[in-house]
Design a protein around this motif. Structure first.
Motif, mmCIF file in Angstrom:
data_model
loop_
_atom_site.group_PDB
_atom_site.id
_atom_site.type_symbol
_atom_site.label_atom_id
_atom_site.label_comp_id
_atom_site.label_asym_id
_atom_site.label_seq_id
_atom_site.Cartn_x
_atom_site.Cartn_y
_atom_site.Cartn_z
ATOM 1 N N GLY A 30 0.822 -1.213 0.000
ATOM 2 C CA GLY A 30 0.000 0.000 0.000
ATOM 3 C C GLY A 30 0.855 1.260 0.000
ATOM 4 O O GLY A 30 0.497 2.269 -0.618
ATOM 5 N N LEU A 31 1.984 1.203 0.700
ATOM 6 C CA LEU A 31 2.894 2.361 0.704
ATOM 7 C C LEU A 31 3.395 2.633 -0.711
ATOM 8 O O LEU A 31 3.486 3.786 -1.148
ATOM 9 C CB LEU A 31 4.115 2.090 1.598
ATOM 10 C CG LEU A 31 3.878 1.870 3.088
ATOM 11 C CD1 LEU A 31 5.205 1.542 3.777
ATOM 12 C CD2 LEU A 31 3.249 3.104 3.713
ATOM 13 N N MET A 86 0.612 4.035 -2.965
ATOM 14 C CA MET A 86 0.287 5.414 -2.645
ATOM 15 C C MET A 86 1.390 6.368 -3.098
ATOM 16 O O MET A 86 1.108 7.459 -3.604
ATOM 17 C CB MET A 86 0.107 5.505 -1.135
ATOM 18 C CG MET A 86 -0.618 6.722 -0.732
ATOM 19 S SD MET A 86 -1.004 6.565 0.992
ATOM 20 C CE MET A 86 -0.947 8.253 1.371
ATOM 21 N N ALA A 87 2.633 5.950 -2.941
ATOM 22 C CA ALA A 87 3.753 6.798 -3.379
ATOM 23 C C ALA A 87 3.662 7.019 -4.892
ATOM 24 O O ALA A 87 3.882 8.129 -5.385
ATOM 25 C CB ALA A 87 5.078 6.145 -3.002
ATOM 26 N N GLU A 88 3.310 5.964 -5.620
ATOM 27 C CA GLU A 88 3.198 6.099 -7.080
ATOM 28 C C GLU A 88 2.066 7.040 -7.459
ATOM 29 O O GLU A 88 2.215 7.894 -8.331
ATOM 30 C CB GLU A 88 2.976 4.721 -7.726
ATOM 31 C CG GLU A 88 4.288 3.983 -7.842
ATOM 32 C CD GLU A 88 4.166 2.594 -8.423
ATOM 33 O OE1 GLU A 88 3.062 2.198 -8.862
ATOM 34 O OE2 GLU A 88 5.207 1.908 -8.436
ATOM 35 N N ALA A 89 0.935 6.886 -6.787
ATOM 36 C CA ALA A 89 -0.227 7.740 -7.095
ATOM 37 C C ALA A 89 0.095 9.199 -6.758
ATOM 38 O O ALA A 89 -0.245 10.115 -7.515
ATOM 39 C CB ALA A 89 -1.454 7.266 -6.319
ATOM 40 N N GLY A 90 0.765 9.410 -5.645
ATOM 41 C CA GLY A 90 1.118 10.777 -5.246
ATOM 42 C C GLY A 90 2.044 11.419 -6.268
ATOM 43 O O GLY A 90 1.833 12.562 -6.690
ATOM 44 N N ILE A 99 10.467 2.427 6.950
ATOM 45 C CA ILE A 99 9.885 2.121 5.639
ATOM 46 C C ILE A 99 8.760 3.104 5.299
ATOM 47 O O ILE A 99 8.639 3.550 4.150
ATOM 48 C CB ILE A 99 9.455 0.637 5.523
ATOM 49 C CG1 ILE A 99 8.967 0.349 4.094
ATOM 50 C CG2 ILE A 99 8.387 0.226 6.499
ATOM 51 C CD1 ILE A 99 9.500 -0.897 3.531
ATOM 52 N N CYS A 100 7.976 3.501 6.281
ATOM 53 C CA CYS A 100 6.931 4.501 5.997
ATOM 54 C C CYS A 100 7.575 5.830 5.603
ATOM 55 O O CYS A 100 7.095 6.515 4.694
ATOM 56 C CB CYS A 100 6.007 4.674 7.198
ATOM 57 S SG CYS A 100 4.951 3.243 7.488
#
Ligand code: PEP
Ligand code: MN
Length: 264
Positions: free
Chosen positions: A76-77, A80-84, A103-104
Motif C-alpha cells: 500500500g505504501l 500510494m507513493a506512485e499515485a502521489g 519504511i513509511c
C-alpha cells in the motif's frame, strides 16, 4: 519545545512547495485505507483536481478488533507513493510501530500517528529522527496538555516538524462517533506554535456532518484539514465509508472553502 512561550512565531513546515502553518489552508484528502493501485490512483486524481495538496491513505490500519481488515501493508505504501508522484500530491500515511517508521518514511512525505498511539512513547521517540514531518493525532481521551507532551517527545528527539491534529474526543454523545472539539483549534494555537489540522471525518463519523465541521474548523483558524474521500464509500474496506465524502462533495467543499480561506 512545543510551547509558544519558548517559540513565539508560528512553525511553518515546508514540504516541496507546500507550506503548512503559513496562513494558507492545506487540504489532505483520500481514503481511510489504500485498497488497490486503481483505487488510490483514481482518488489521487480527484484530490488533485479538487485542489487538495496531500493524499491521505492508510496502508497499516489500527483496527479496534483483530479480525477486521488490517490494511494492505507495504504494498500500500508503494501504491500510494506512485499515485502521489503521478498526480503531483504529497502523501501522508499512518505508522503504528517503531519497526515500520523507516519504511513509511521512505515512501510517504508525512507520517501520521493515530489517536490510539498518541502516547506510544517508543514510537514517538523513534519519530524524532525519522526525517519526515509528523501529524500527531490527539488521543481520543487526551487533554491538550497530554497532546502537547506527546508532541514534545518528537520535538525533543530532534524533529521540529510536528503538526497537531484534533480528530474528536470521546464524550457521552452516541449520535456522533466522536465529538470534534473545535475549541482545541484556537486553544492549541495559543498554547503552541505548531500548526493545527482538523479531522472532521473521524471527528464526527457521519458524512453529512463533515462539510459543516470542516468549514467550522477553518473559521476557527485551522491550518489544514484531513478529510476522508472515497469513490465507492459503501464498499470501502474499513467501516469508515459512512464518514467518507463522495468525490463531488469533496470538490464542492474545497470550492466553498476558498471563500473562507485561501488554499495553497
Ligand atoms: C485514520 O486517519 O484513518 C485513523 C485511523 O484516524 P484516528 O487515528 O484518528 O482514528
Ligand atoms: Mn479512517
Amino acid at each position: 519545545l512545543a510551547s509558544r512561550d519558548f517559540h513565539p512565531e508560528n512553525t511553518v513546515i515546508q514540504i516541496g512547495d507546500v507550506k503548512i502553518g503559513g496562513g494558507e489552508l492545506v487540504v489532505m484528502g483520500g481514503p481511510c485505507a489504500v485498497e488497490s493501485p486503481e483505487q488510490i490512483d483514481e482518488i489521487a486524481r480527484l484530490v488533485k483536481a479538487a485542489g487538495g495538496q496531500v493524499l491521505r491513505g492508510g496502508a497499516f490500519k489500527p483496527r479496534t478488533g483483530p479480525y477486521s481488515f488490517q490494511g494492505v501493508g507495504v504494498e500500500g505504501l508503494i501504491m500510494m507513493a506512485e499515485a502521489g508522484k503521478k498526480h503531483g500530491l504529497l502523501t501522508i500515511t499512518e505508522v503504528m510501530t517503531p519497526e515500520y517508521v523507516d519504511i513509511c518514511a521512505e515512501y510517504a512525505d508525512i507520517l501520521q500517528i493515530g489517536t490510539r498511539n498518541m502516547q506510544n512513547f517508543d514510537l514517538l521517540r523513534k519519530l524524532g529522527a525519522c526525517g519526515r514531518p509528523v501529524l500527531l493525532k490527539r488521543g481520543f481521551s487526551a487533554t491538550y496538555d497530554e497532546l502537547l507532551n506527546a508532541a514534545e517527545y518528537i520535538l525533543a528527539g530532534g524533529n521540529p516538524d510536528v503538526m497537531l491534529c484534533e480528530r474528536g474526543i470521546r464524550t457521552f454523545e452516541p449520535y456522533t462517533r466522536n465529538t470534534l472539539d473545535l475549541a482545541a483549534i484556537p486553544a492549541l494555537q495559543s498554547l503552541s506554535h505548531l500548526p493545527v489540522i482538523s479531522d472532521p471525518s473521524h471527528g464526527t463519523g457521519r458524512r453529512e456532518l463533515v462539510e459543516p465541521m470542516a468549514k467550522a474548523s477553518v473559521a476557527a483558524g485551522a491550518d489544514g484539514l484531513i478529510v476522508e474521500m472515497h469513490t465507492d464509500p459503501d464498499n470501502s474496506m474499513t467501516g469508515d465509508g459512512v464518514q467518507s465524502l463522495f468525490p463531488d462533495q469533496f470538490a464542492g467543499l474545497l470550492r466553498d472553502l476558498e471563500q473562507l480561506a485561501p488554499i495553497v
